[in-house]
Design a protein around this motif. Structure first.
Motif, PDB file in Angstrom:
ATOM      1  N   ILE A 214       0.897  -1.180   0.001  1.00  8.20           N
ATOM      2  CA  ILE A 214      -0.034   0.011  -0.018  1.00  8.20           C
ATOM      3  C   ILE A 214       1.007   1.152   0.003  1.00  8.20           C
ATOM      4  CG2 ILE A 214      -1.844   1.177   1.317  1.00  8.20           C
ATOM      5  CD1 ILE A 214      -2.606  -1.477   2.609  1.00  8.20           C
ATOM      6  N   HIS A 215       0.792   2.131  -0.882  1.00 10.16           N
ATOM      7  CA  HIS A 215       1.494   3.633  -0.982  1.00 10.16           C
ATOM      8  C   HIS A 215       0.735   4.466  -0.367  1.00 10.16           C
ATOM      9  CE1 HIS A 215       4.184   1.368  -3.570  1.00 10.16           C
ATOM     10  NE2 HIS A 215       3.334   0.801  -4.510  1.00 10.16           N
ATOM     11  N   LEU A 216       1.305   5.279   0.609  1.00  8.76           N
ATOM     12  CA  LEU A 216       0.533   6.251   1.159  1.00  8.76           C
ATOM     13  C   LEU A 216       1.820   7.489   1.049  1.00  8.76           C
ATOM     14  CD1 LEU A 216       1.049   3.488   3.506  1.00  8.76           C
ATOM     15  CD2 LEU A 216      -1.242   4.455   3.902  1.00  8.76           C
ATOM     16  N   ARG A 217       0.710   8.688   1.255  1.00  8.98           N
ATOM     17  CA  ARG A 217       1.339   9.826   1.279  1.00  8.98           C
ATOM     18  C   ARG A 217       0.805  10.839   2.267  1.00  8.98           C
ATOM     19  NH1 ARG A 217      -0.873  11.066  -4.788  1.00  8.98           N
ATOM     20  NH2 ARG A 217      -3.036  10.906  -4.327  1.00  8.98           N
ATOM     21  N   LEU A 218       1.860  12.022   2.386  1.00  5.62           N
ATOM     22  CA  LEU A 218       1.461  12.672   3.613  1.00  5.62           C
ATOM     23  C   LEU A 218       1.631  14.245   2.844  1.00  5.62           C
ATOM     24  CD1 LEU A 218       0.580  13.485   6.467  1.00  5.62           C
ATOM     25  CD2 LEU A 218       3.185  13.684   6.879  1.00  5.62           C
ATOM     26  N   PRO A 219       0.893  15.214   2.718  1.00  9.65           N
ATOM     27  CA  PRO A 219       1.145  16.499   2.093  1.00  9.65           C
ATOM     28  C   PRO A 219       2.105  17.113   3.343  1.00  9.65           C
ATOM     29  CG  PRO A 219      -0.989  16.268   2.300  1.00  9.65           C
ATOM     30  CD  PRO A 219      -0.497  14.955   2.927  1.00  9.65           C
ATOM     31  N   LEU A 220       3.357  17.865   3.046  1.00  8.43           N
ATOM     32  CA  LEU A 220       3.902  18.476   3.858  1.00  8.43           C
ATOM     33  C   LEU A 220       3.558  19.970   3.728  1.00  8.43           C
ATOM     34  CD1 LEU A 220       7.301  16.763   3.121  1.00  8.43           C
ATOM     35  CD2 LEU A 220       5.748  16.399   4.985  1.00  8.43           C
ATOM     36  N   ALA A 221       3.542  20.670   4.957  1.00  7.37           N
ATOM     37  CA  ALA A 221       3.290  22.126   4.877  1.00  7.37           C
ATOM     38  C   ALA A 221       4.155  22.955   4.475  1.00  7.37           C
ATOM     39  CB  ALA A 221       2.833  22.542   6.405  1.00  7.37           C
ATOM     40  N   ALA A 222       3.851  23.925   3.480  1.00  6.27           N
ATOM     41  CA  ALA A 222       4.917  25.012   2.952  1.00  6.27           C
ATOM     42  C   ALA A 222       5.609  25.504   4.080  1.00  6.27           C
ATOM     43  CB  ALA A 222       4.174  25.861   2.014  1.00  6.27           C
ATOM     44  N   THR A 223       6.867  25.676   4.134  1.00  2.69           N
ATOM     45  CA  THR A 223       7.563  26.519   5.127  1.00  2.69           C
ATOM     46  C   THR A 223       8.027  27.977   4.400  1.00  2.69           C
ATOM     47  OG1 THR A 223       9.647  25.423   4.156  1.00  2.69           O
ATOM     48  CG2 THR A 223       8.588  24.471   5.993  1.00  2.69           C
TER      49      THR A 223
END
Length: 162
Positions: free
Chosen positions: A153-162
């Protein structure tokens, strides 16, 4: 929360400890599907050489977790070889490791997304990633070490812009 934990690059002296994290052939398959059980320093060193940003989490002088980045593309960093020492599980160490890997990917590569892959039989890993906000985006059929069907299972997490 885990102020007693440190995040740093892996050292050669860490490898024997990391090799003890997988207690069974199945756990090693979750960590490194191509590795042979038991994991040894040579196999681990070869894997590390093919990847980047190998890091450990330590509590004091004890290595408690390990991960690295195995691919970067289109703003995403792919984290792999995620492993936690058996005696450190369910203590927030994996959460700390993945948060630090996200910070590293964002700061070093301007990544907008962190991706991980987890086998369907790895319930602890799937629960961890779900709690951290990762969502599935693809399924990949594989054969496990006994040539039985398994799903990656491929999962993703958006990262907050810094």
């Amino acid at each position: 929360m885990n102020t007693d934990l440190a995040f740093r690059p892996v050292r050669d002296a860490d490898l024997p400890s990391i090799c003890t994290f997988a207690r069974s052939a199945e756990e090693l398959y979750f960590l490194a599907p191509r590795a042979r059980f038991p994991l040894d320093v040579d196999q681990l060193a070869t894997s590390i050489a093919q990847r980047s940003d190998s890091r450990v989490v330590c509590r004091g002088d004890q290595v408690r977790a390990f991960a690295n980045i195995y691919k970067r593309e289109q703003g995403a960093c792919y984290v792999g070889n995620v492993a936690v020492a058996p005696q450190a599980r369910r203590q927030g160490v994996a959460r700390f490791l993945m948060q630090q890997m996200a910070r590293l990917a964002s700061a070093r590569y301007a990544a907008s997304e962190l991706r991980v892959s987890c086998f369907n039989r790895n319930t602890a890993g799937l629960l961890l990633y779900s709690r951290l906000g990762y969502t599935p985006f693809a399924l990949e059929e594989r054969l496990d070490g006994q040539q039985q069907p398994i799903v990656l299972i491929h999962l993703r997490l958006p990262l907050a812009a810094t």
